[in-house]
Design an enzyme around this catalytic site. Structure first.
Site, PDB file in Angstrom:
ATOM      1  N   GLU A   1      -7.896  -7.430   5.824  1.00 10.92           N
ATOM      2  CA  GLU A   1      -6.946  -8.295   4.938  1.00 10.92           C
ATOM      3  C   GLU A   1      -6.173  -9.031   6.234  1.00 10.92           C
ATOM      4  O   GLU A   1      -6.124 -10.471   6.069  1.00 10.92           O
ATOM      5  CB  GLU A   1      -6.015  -7.783   3.964  1.00 10.92           C
ATOM      6  CG  GLU A   1      -6.942  -7.319   2.655  1.00 10.92           C
ATOM      7  CD  GLU A   1      -6.291  -6.253   1.878  1.00 10.92           C
ATOM      8  OE1 GLU A   1      -4.928  -6.016   2.147  1.00 10.92           O
ATOM      9  OE2 GLU A   1      -6.877  -5.508   1.256  1.00 10.92           O
TER      10      GLU A   1
ATOM     11  N   TYR B   1       0.644  -1.187  -0.156  1.00 10.89           N
ATOM     12  CA  TYR B   1      -0.204   0.172   0.114  1.00 10.89           C
ATOM     13  C   TYR B   1       0.829   1.338   0.053  1.00 10.89           C
ATOM     14  O   TYR B   1       0.484   2.114  -0.614  1.00 10.89           O
ATOM     15  CB  TYR B   1      -0.893   0.106   1.239  1.00 10.89           C
ATOM     16  CG  TYR B   1      -2.091  -1.013   0.863  1.00 10.89           C
ATOM     17  CD1 TYR B   1      -2.986  -0.310   0.331  1.00 10.89           C
ATOM     18  CD2 TYR B   1      -2.059  -2.267   1.462  1.00 10.89           C
ATOM     19  CE1 TYR B   1      -4.500  -1.368   0.094  1.00 10.89           C
ATOM     20  CE2 TYR B   1      -3.208  -2.755   1.225  1.00 10.89           C
ATOM     21  CZ  TYR B   1      -4.304  -2.594   0.548  1.00 10.89           C
ATOM     22  OH  TYR B   1      -5.288  -3.500   0.350  1.00 10.89           O
TER      23      TYR B   1
END
Length: 395
Positions: A140, A98
């Protein structure tokens, strides 16, 4: 969730950013893959990159998330976030990635919008990004922990069944002989294969058999459509994988799962290869003795292209209250319907919960018909194979 100052800035700039998102995501992926070519080879779907659908989905998701923050400041769009998170967890996306995405996405924003990206604008959209990213990272992480962490496990092909000219079913068992984690009917696994050019491409395939203690079953459609790239992974599986070969699979993921009590009427609607999660659901319902009405709806080009038709009929026949309705655009035999799926005249029991899987135009049409018949929108659930352009508002 979004600070008051950032909300005002995002609201003022959303039209301009939204209008440029197509260009921004194109520049983003170009920069990302130039700096990290391994991500294109070993994580991202090269077919979706070539067709542009992944760019559309990313742009739509960003715009949809920002719009939701403005319209519902005290809520998160959990349906969208959980669907993305299941995909990411099955692929093995890591929190560190990310940061990489953030670097190249904001470089693309600055490149495309230029001087319009003031420090205030950059800070506001940075807040939007990290609200979305951190929410996904948290979901996640939880999903991976529930499955013992993300690992690729080797599975041996123990059976290969030709369903149609373009669909093959593979049945697999763990190569290490270890136990098999249970899954929920409707879920999928990621499959990673090594291609001739050295890339290790990943695709998701719905588990098309009933949850069981020993085997996994996937049914793979070979992708070759006019104007679109042939499927790299589906083509490889069809051409090269035989009994005795080994594939790498993830643990099961996916949020399109049966969530209904034994007294809930169900409608399972599919088209084409969208039959795969519905077959698993039917197998589960037959195995658990679901007693409420179950309506099975499927559309296909012809009986010859209808994969898993025998399973469709056999599992439905085991249910005490079921009805099966097939539509074929060509060569519809007696007892089926010609043309496209049309629910006119098909009984839909009060309180029905519906599950849909197939091409977007099919699912849109069926959803509209179900709502017209009184099915609550909250009781209509769907799965999209590939980037979810519907959820992102891009199709």
């Amino acid at each position: 969730m979004l600070s008051e100052q950032s909300a005002a800035t995002v609201r003022a700039t959303l039209p301009a950013v939204g209008a440029a998102l197509g260009t921004i995501t194109e520049r983003f992926y170009a920069g990302l893959f130039a700096a990290h070519p391994e991500l294109l080879d070993d994580l991202f779907n090269r077919g979706n990159q070539a067709s542009g659908t992944q760019r559309q989905a990313l742009a739509g998701s960003i715009a949809a998330f920002a719009t939701h923050l403005l319209d519902h400041p005290d809520q998160r769009p959990d349906v969208m976030l959980h669907r993305i998170a299941h995909k990411h967890a099955s692929l093995g996306v890591t929190p560190e990635q990310y940061d990489i995405v953030h670097e190249h996405l904001f470089a693309a924003i600055a490149e495309v919008l230029g001087d319009a990206v003031t420090p205030e604008v950059a800070a506001a959209w940075d807040e939007v990004y990290w609200l979305m990213a951190n929410a996904l990272i948290a979901v996640e992480r939880r999903l991976r922990e529930e499955r013992g962490g993300h690992t690729w496990r080797s599975w041996e092909v123990v059976d290969r069944v030709t369903e149609t000219a373009d669909v093959v079913t593979f049945r697999l068992r763990p190569a290490d002989g270890g136990p098999v984690r249970d899954f929920l009917a409707g879920q999928y696994v990621s499959v990673r294969v090594a291609l001739p050019d050295g890339a290790r491409q990943i695709r998701q395939y719905s588990l098309s058999g009933a949850p069981g203690p020993e085997l996994r079953q996937i049914s793979v459609k070979r992708v070759h459509e006019d104007g679109a790239p042939d499927g790299e992974v589906s083509g490889h599986l069809h051409a090269h994988v035989r009994v005795g070969d080994v594939l790498e699979l993830s643990e099961p993921y996916g949020d399109l799962v049966l969530d209904a009590g034994p007294g809930t009427p169900l409608l399972l609607a599919s088209a084409g290869i969208g039959v795969t999660p519905m077959a698993a659901m039917l197998a589960h319902l037959a195995g658990t003795g679901h007693r409420a009405p179950v309506t099975v709806v499927h559309g296909d080009r012809s009986p010859g292209t209808h994969a898993l038709r025998a399973d469709h009929e056999a599992y439905a026949a085991k249910l005490p209250d079921s009805a099966v309705h097939f539509w074929y655009e060509q060569d519809a035999p007696e007892g089926t319907h010609p043309g496209l799926v049309d629910l006119t005249g098909i009984p839909v029991a009060p309180g029905t919960r519906a599950y849909l899987c197939g091409p977007l135009p099919f699912m849109r049409a069926v959803r509209a018909q179900l709502i017209d018949r009184g099915v609550a929108p909250a009781d209509i659930h769907y799965e999209v194979f590939g980037p979810d352009l519907w959820l992102a508002g891009q199709a």
